[in-house]
Design a protein around this motif. Structure first.
Motif, PDB file in Angstrom:
ATOM      1  N   ARG A 219      28.342 -12.975  -6.359  1.00  0.00           N
ATOM      2  CA  ARG A 219      29.495 -13.858  -6.528  1.00  0.00           C
ATOM      3  C   ARG A 219      30.481 -13.658  -5.388  1.00  0.00           C
ATOM      4  N   LEU A 220      30.787 -12.395  -5.086  1.00  0.00           N
ATOM      5  CA  LEU A 220      31.736 -12.090  -4.015  1.00  0.00           C
ATOM      6  C   LEU A 220      31.246 -12.570  -2.650  1.00  0.00           C
ATOM      7  N   CYS A 221      29.949 -12.457  -2.429  1.00  0.00           N
ATOM      8  CA  CYS A 221      29.371 -12.820  -1.129  1.00  0.00           C
ATOM      9  C   CYS A 221      29.037 -14.302  -1.028  1.00  0.00           C
ATOM     10  N   GLY A 222      29.101 -15.014  -2.150  1.00  0.00           N
ATOM     11  CA  GLY A 222      28.764 -16.430  -2.127  1.00  0.00           C
ATOM     12  C   GLY A 222      27.294 -16.683  -1.885  1.00  0.00           C
ATOM     13  N   CYS A 223      26.458 -15.820  -2.454  1.00  0.00           N
ATOM     14  CA  CYS A 223      25.019 -15.985  -2.282  1.00  0.00           C
ATOM     15  C   CYS A 223      24.330 -15.872  -3.644  1.00  0.00           C
ATOM     16  N   GLU A 224      23.043 -15.965  -3.645  1.00  0.00           N
ATOM     17  CA  GLU A 224      22.262 -15.865  -4.874  1.00  0.00           C
ATOM     18  C   GLU A 224      22.041 -14.410  -5.259  1.00  0.00           C
ATOM     19  N   ASN A 225      21.867 -14.180  -6.569  1.00  0.00           N
ATOM     20  CA  ASN A 225      21.543 -12.832  -7.050  1.00  0.00           C
ATOM     21  C   ASN A 225      20.287 -12.304  -6.355  1.00  0.00           C
ATOM     22  N   ALA A 226      19.318 -13.201  -6.153  1.00  0.00           N
ATOM     23  CA  ALA A 226      18.057 -12.801  -5.511  1.00  0.00           C
ATOM     24  C   ALA A 226      18.280 -12.283  -4.095  1.00  0.00           C
ATOM     25  N   ASP A 227      19.277 -12.820  -3.404  1.00  0.00           N
ATOM     26  CA  ASP A 227      19.574 -12.352  -2.039  1.00  0.00           C
ATOM     27  C   ASP A 227      20.073 -10.906  -2.060  1.00  0.00           C
ATOM     28  N   ILE A 228      20.952 -10.610  -3.006  1.00  0.00           N
ATOM     29  CA  ILE A 228      21.478  -9.245  -3.118  1.00  0.00           C
ATOM     30  C   ILE A 228      20.371  -8.298  -3.573  1.00  0.00           C
ATOM     31  N   LEU A 229      19.527  -8.738  -4.510  1.00  0.00           N
ATOM     32  CA  LEU A 229      18.413  -7.902  -4.956  1.00  0.00           C
ATOM     33  C   LEU A 229      17.480  -7.598  -3.790  1.00  0.00           C
ATOM     34  N   HIS A 230      17.207  -8.603  -2.968  1.00  0.00           N
ATOM     35  CA  HIS A 230      16.346  -8.399  -1.795  1.00  0.00           C
ATOM     36  C   HIS A 230      16.950  -7.341  -0.865  1.00  0.00           C
ATOM     37  N   LEU A 231      18.240  -7.460  -0.589  1.00  0.00           N
ATOM     38  CA  LEU A 231      18.912  -6.471   0.272  1.00  0.00           C
ATOM     39  C   LEU A 231      18.932  -5.094  -0.376  1.00  0.00           C
ATOM     40  N   ALA A 232      19.139  -5.048  -1.683  1.00  0.00           N
ATOM     41  CA  ALA A 232      19.152  -3.757  -2.385  1.00  0.00           C
ATOM     42  C   ALA A 232      17.771  -3.104  -2.326  1.00  0.00           C
ATOM     43  N   ASN A 233      16.721  -3.896  -2.521  1.00  0.00           N
ATOM     44  CA  ASN A 233      15.363  -3.340  -2.442  1.00  0.00           C
ATOM     45  C   ASN A 233      15.044  -2.857  -1.038  1.00  0.00           C
ATOM     46  N   ARG A 234      15.427  -3.620  -0.024  1.00  0.00           N
ATOM     47  CA  ARG A 234      15.222  -3.193   1.360  1.00  0.00           C
ATOM     48  C   ARG A 234      16.009  -1.909   1.642  1.00  0.00           C
ATOM     49  N   SER A 235      17.224  -1.849   1.110  1.00  0.00           N
ATOM     50  CA  SER A 235      18.061  -0.658   1.277  1.00  0.00           C
ATOM     51  C   SER A 235      17.418   0.552   0.627  1.00  0.00           C
ATOM     52  N   ASP A 236      16.864   0.337  -0.559  1.00  0.00           N
ATOM     53  CA  ASP A 236      16.227   1.427  -1.284  1.00  0.00           C
ATOM     54  C   ASP A 236      14.996   1.930  -0.534  1.00  0.00           C
ATOM     55  N   LEU A 237      14.162   1.018  -0.054  1.00  0.00           N
ATOM     56  CA  LEU A 237      12.982   1.432   0.710  1.00  0.00           C
ATOM     57  C   LEU A 237      13.363   2.178   1.984  1.00  0.00           C
ATOM     58  N   ALA A 238      14.505   1.845   2.561  1.00  0.00           N
ATOM     59  CA  ALA A 238      14.948   2.518   3.786  1.00  0.00           C
ATOM     60  C   ALA A 238      15.308   3.980   3.536  1.00  0.00           C
ATOM     61  N   ARG A 239      15.457   4.366   2.261  1.00  0.00           N
ATOM     62  CA  ARG A 239      15.681   5.795   1.983  1.00  0.00           C
ATOM     63  C   ARG A 239      14.446   6.626   2.322  1.00  0.00           C
ATOM     64  N   VAL A 240      13.289   5.992   2.384  1.00  0.00           N
ATOM     65  CA  VAL A 240      12.046   6.675   2.755  1.00  0.00           C
ATOM     66  C   VAL A 240      12.019   6.781   4.273  1.00  0.00           C
ATOM     67  N   ARG A 241      11.999   8.016   4.762  1.00  0.00           N
ATOM     68  CA  ARG A 241      12.008   8.235   6.206  1.00  0.00           C
ATOM     69  C   ARG A 241      10.782   7.571   6.836  1.00  0.00           C
ATOM     70  N   GLY A 242      11.048   6.738   7.843  1.00  0.00           N
ATOM     71  CA  GLY A 242       9.974   6.057   8.554  1.00  0.00           C
ATOM     72  C   GLY A 242       9.805   4.604   8.160  1.00  0.00           C
ATOM     73  N   ILE A 243      10.478   4.186   7.076  1.00  0.00           N
ATOM     74  CA  ILE A 243      10.367   2.785   6.660  1.00  0.00           C
ATOM     75  C   ILE A 243      11.641   2.046   7.009  1.00  0.00           C
ATOM     76  N   SER A 244      11.504   1.140   7.934  1.00  0.00           N
ATOM     77  CA  SER A 244      12.570   0.196   8.280  1.00  0.00           C
ATOM     78  C   SER A 244      11.942  -0.844   9.188  1.00  0.00           C
ATOM     79  N   GLY A 245      12.685  -1.862   9.481  1.00  0.00           N
ATOM     80  CA  GLY A 245      12.214  -2.879  10.411  1.00  0.00           C
ATOM     81  C   GLY A 245      10.854  -3.434  10.066  1.00  0.00           C
ATOM     82  N   VAL A 246       9.951  -3.410  11.030  1.00  0.00           N
ATOM     83  CA  VAL A 246       8.646  -4.035  10.876  1.00  0.00           C
ATOM     84  C   VAL A 246       7.821  -3.360   9.786  1.00  0.00           C
TER      85      VAL A 246
END
Length: 135
Positions: A45-72
């Protein structure tokens, strides 16, 4: 591992700016701010986007906690069907490695795909991480 939100696939300038105004600048801060469905709904709501967009970013953020996972490598995992730490922790390394290579052969995302030992390490790390996101 801590990475800027702007480095996450799908992070628009508007979302990055809105989150930064609330002191949320990296993936660890985002995971905590988006830990529950209700929190993600409010961020959307605050960002003016869909819930799915925030969930996607949250999941990507969570996976980035694993050393070596980012980007490609994060892209490869997502296309191979792994979008959460919980999903990664439940995978067999040999099967996931094969799926990642199949995905990369088809989509040509990187000239340096992960090795099987890297995939094994990611899975071991995912199993050891405390869960933060709830669904």
């Amino acid at each position: 591992m801590t990475i800027p939100i702007s480095d996450l696939e799908g992070a628009t300038d508007e979302v990055v700016d809105t989150l930064a105004q609330r002191g949320i600048r990296d993936n660890v801060q985002l995971i905590k701010a988006a830990a529950t469905p209700a929190l993600r709904k409010e961020l959307a709501r605050l960002c003016g986007c869909e819930n799915a967009d925030i969930l996607h970013l949250a999941n990507r953020s969570d996976l980035a906690r694993v050393r070596g996972i980012s980007g490609v490598y994060s892209d490869l995992l997502e296309i191979a069907g792994v979008v959460t730490v919980k999903e990664l922790a439940s995978r067999r390394a040999d099967q996931l490695f094969a799926k990642i290579n199949e995905t990369n052969e088809r989509d040509k995302l990187t000239t340096k795909p992960p090795t099987q030992s890297m995939v094994q390490n990611w899975i071991a790390q995912a199993k050891a991480l405390p869960p933060i996101l709830s669904y």
